[in-house]
Design an enzyme around this catalytic site. Structure first.
Site, PDB file in Angstrom:
ATOM      1  N   CYS A 372      43.387  35.767  30.633  1.00 16.82           N
ATOM      2  CA  CYS A 372      42.664  36.982  30.230  1.00 16.82           C
ATOM      3  C   CYS A 372      43.647  38.106  29.897  1.00 16.82           C
ATOM      4  O   CYS A 372      44.273  38.052  28.854  1.00 16.82           O
ATOM      5  CB  CYS A 372      41.633  37.393  31.261  1.00 16.82           C
ATOM      6  SG  CYS A 372      40.301  38.315  30.482  1.00 16.82           S
ATOM      7  N   HIS A 498      38.658  32.810  31.894  1.00 13.75           N
ATOM      8  CA  HIS A 498      39.119  32.713  33.289  1.00 13.75           C
ATOM      9  C   HIS A 498      38.961  31.280  33.795  1.00 13.75           C
ATOM     10  O   HIS A 498      37.955  30.943  34.423  1.00 13.75           O
ATOM     11  CB  HIS A 498      38.300  33.649  34.179  1.00 13.75           C
ATOM     12  CG  HIS A 498      38.635  35.089  34.001  1.00 13.75           C
ATOM     13  ND1 HIS A 498      39.650  35.698  34.691  1.00 13.75           N
ATOM     14  CD2 HIS A 498      38.092  36.037  33.211  1.00 13.75           C
ATOM     15  CE1 HIS A 498      39.720  36.972  34.343  1.00 13.75           C
ATOM     16  NE2 HIS A 498      38.786  37.208  33.439  1.00 13.75           N
ATOM     17  N   GLU A 500      40.194  29.934  36.213  1.00 10.59           N
ATOM     18  CA  GLU A 500      40.168  29.821  37.680  1.00 10.59           C
ATOM     19  C   GLU A 500      38.747  29.808  38.244  1.00 10.59           C
ATOM     20  O   GLU A 500      38.518  29.279  39.333  1.00 10.59           O
ATOM     21  CB  GLU A 500      40.994  30.951  38.316  1.00 10.59           C
ATOM     22  CG  GLU A 500      40.397  32.363  38.260  1.00 10.59           C
ATOM     23  CD  GLU A 500      40.664  33.106  36.947  1.00 10.59           C
ATOM     24  OE1 GLU A 500      40.942  32.447  35.925  1.00 10.59           O
ATOM     25  OE2 GLU A 500      40.575  34.344  36.952  1.00 10.59           O
TER      26      GLU A 500
HETATM   27  N1  GLN Z   1      41.246  44.424  30.082  1.00  6.57           N
HETATM   28  C1  GLN Z   1      41.123  43.306  29.221  1.00  6.57           C
HETATM   29  C2  GLN Z   1      39.825  43.343  28.422  1.00  6.57           C
HETATM   30  O1  GLN Z   1      38.902  44.013  28.794  1.00  6.57           O
HETATM   31  C3  GLN Z   1      41.266  42.008  29.976  1.00  6.57           C
HETATM   32  C4  GLN Z   1      40.171  41.791  30.972  1.00  6.57           C
HETATM   33  C5  GLN Z   1      40.514  40.784  32.030  1.00  6.57           C
HETATM   34  O2  GLN Z   1      41.668  40.423  32.198  1.00  6.57           O
HETATM   35  N2  GLN Z   1      39.520  40.337  32.792  1.00  6.57           N
HETATM   36  O3  GLN Z   1      39.686  42.689  27.434  1.00  6.57           O
END
Ligand code: GLN
Length: 535
Positions: A372, A498, A500
């Site tokens: 992410c 994600h 995970e």
């Molecule tokens: N801040 C980034 C976004 O909003 C990544 C979000 C995250 O890592 N969950 O796209």
């Protein structure tokens, strides 16, 4: 309907979630249809806006629900996908009741905590439990908190309803003083529970060492809980040891007795898994570079995914928690690690440190997993140092950046003011053939969970591709980039999703598994040329 309610006493943080999950695991693997419900007595509607420093990671469900991290534990132990209905908060209850009142549903009556709030609680619990044999309900906080009172009152009422069979389990602490186990906190905590009309059937006593017979007898005498119902949950190395630990004390037999169930055979699936965790054959040290590193629960799903890898491979994973900000003047903390993981995150703090960590991994071909924000960091760093787009950035961190390589998509821009532009929950990811990602997943399509707003800016994709970047996974419209890899570096992979959140004990996240295997290879290849830090 059968319910098992788990409350907590004495102090918070005793591992109620692990105990609830472990009992769920045992019941599910004895053939019952089991679900979990988490009650969070705070006023927030959901966990979406909560700071990880206070409550740890925000877990994301398939349906996009942003929920308490305990739902992650339940999913992992039950090996199932839950829905947002499994997380009940005071915020959700009050919102619903006030909306009903505004609509006139209560026909002019005075709206009160009892019965209106308690009825709403009961109906939510019943709705979440309706398709199952047994629902385990974990009540957050500790007994005596003002916030949890309406929930405990609702659960107390449910016990006297004919159609419900209910068991109450209570998690307490048995501290040690000198060499003696002290039962007084448990006695007091049960007294508190009884004062609100709940007599526990099971006590889960948390202690450093196994509860001795004398303490058990004493607790039983003071609390009216049968000795068979006093389960010693002493400290073990890994949460996946807890089901076995509880079953050795015949918890299933006792629950069956209380519910009047026939004998059921347990299909214990974690034997080899736990064996690998207890006696790993290899070990690696990987860095998690984040900004909440002194609150390990903020990254609990990564920790768990690594446990899953260990359980399946016998490779122990030592995590070195590295504060991203500390890397700005000094990357020494990364010198002795076998792999570098950059997890998700929001906001600019820590980002420049993460960029340094990613650059160090990329240039030295140290195994790298970006998740992410970690994926976005890859894009930003490569833009700056490979594409030579000076000061390239995400518009999340600098709205006026000259090179907005990570940005909102045009259709998001339009609705920006309305908020709610977050991309949440399980989405389809298409994987291109003949890529590292395809090799790792061995599939053209996967479904993974998301929680982000920003995307790779489509205007720059070609430029990246001309510089050795491969976007090997995309969304099904092929607009959003989902996986990034490098043509000449199979130690490197980053995902916008994600991975995970969907890792399960017997089915670990494929990218975490790959990352650890590569970290072991890397460690062996470079030999023992450095002093390893042992945690
Ligand atoms: N801040 C980034 C976004 O909003 C990544 C979000 C995250 O890592 N969950 O796209």
């Amino acid at each position: 309907m059968h319910y098992i309610v788990i409350t907590g006493g004495v102090i918070s943080g005793l591992g109620k979630g692990t105990i609830t999950s472990s009992l769920s695991y045992l019941l599910k693997n004895s053939g019952f249809k089991v679900t979990n419900i988490k009650i969070d007595p705070y006023l927030n509607y959901d966990a979406g806006t909560m700071n990880p420093y206070q409550h740890g990671e925000v877990f994301v469900l398939n349906d996009g629900g942003e929920v308490d991290l305990d739902l992650g534990n339940y999913e992992r132990f039950l090996d199932t996908d839950l829905t947002s209905d499994s997380n009940i908060t005071t915020g959700k209850i009050y919102k619903e009741v006030i909306e009903k009142e505004r609509r006139g549903d209560y026909l002019g009556s005075t709206v009160q905590i009892i019965p209106h709030i308690t009825n709403e609680i009961k109906s939510r619990i019943k709705k979440a439990a309706k398709d199952y044999d047994i629902a385990l309900i974990e009540v957050g906080g500790t007994v005596g908190d003002i916030e949890s009172m309406p929930f405990l009152e609702a659960l107390r009422q449910m016990k006297s309803e004919k159609e419900n069979n209910m068991i109450f389990g209570h998690v307490t602490l048995v501290p040690e003083s000198g060499n003696e186990q002290k039962t007084k906190p448990t006695q007091h905590s049960v007294k508190e529970l009884r004062a609100i009309g709940i007599q526990p059937d099971i006590l889960f006593c948390r202690s450093e060492k196994k509860l001795n017979e004398e303490s058990k007898k004493k607790i039983s005498l003071f609390t009216d809980v049968s000795e068979n119902g006093i389960i010693s949950v002493y400290n073990v190395r890994n949460v996946y040891q807890v089901p076995e630990l509880m079953e050795k004390q015949n918890i299933l037999g006792y629950v069956r007795e209380l519910f009047g169930f026939d004998d059921h055979e347990l299909n214990y699936t974690l034997k080899d898994f736990v064996e690998n965790i207890k006696k790993p054959k290899e070990e690696v040290t990987v860095a998690i570079v984040g900004k909440y590193v002194d609150m390990e629960d903020a990254y609990i799903s990564h920790k768990e995914a690594f446990s899953h890898v260990t359980g399946n491979t016998g490779i122990a994973v030592n995590i070195k928690w590295v504060n991203a900000d500390n890397l700005i003047n000094n990357i020494e903390e990364l010198i002795d690690v076998d792999g570098i993981l950059i997890p998700g995150g929001f906001g600019y703090r820590g980002v420049e440190g993460k960029i340094i960590a990613e650059k160090y991994a990329r240039e030295n071909k140290i195994p790298y997993l970006g998740i992410c924000l970690g994926f976005q960091v890859s894009v930003i760093e490569i833009a700056r140092n490979v594409l030579n787009l000076k000061n390239a950035n995400s518009t999340e961190f600098n709205e006026n950046t000259e090179y907005p390589v990570i940005a909102l998509l045009p259709e998001q821009e339009k609705i920006k003011d309305l908020g709610g532009t977050m991309r949440l929950g399980s989405k389809k990811v298409l994987i291109n053939k003949n890529t590292l990602a395809h090799e790792i997943y061995n599939s053209d399509i996967i479904h993974e969970r998301h929680r982000h707003r920003f995307e790779v800016n489509p205007e720059y994709i070609k430029k990246f591709e001309n510089s050795g970047v491969v976007f090997s996974g995309t969304d099904d419209e092929k607009i959003r980039m989902e996986i990034l890899e490098l043509k000449d570096n199979d130690n490197y992979i980053a995902t916008q999703y994600h991975a995970e959140f969907t890792s399960r004990p017997l089915n670990p996240s494929k990218v975490h598994l790959y990352f650890i295997k590569k970290s072991l290879e890397y460690k062996k290849k470079r030999g023992k040329i450095y002093e390893r830090s042992v945690e």
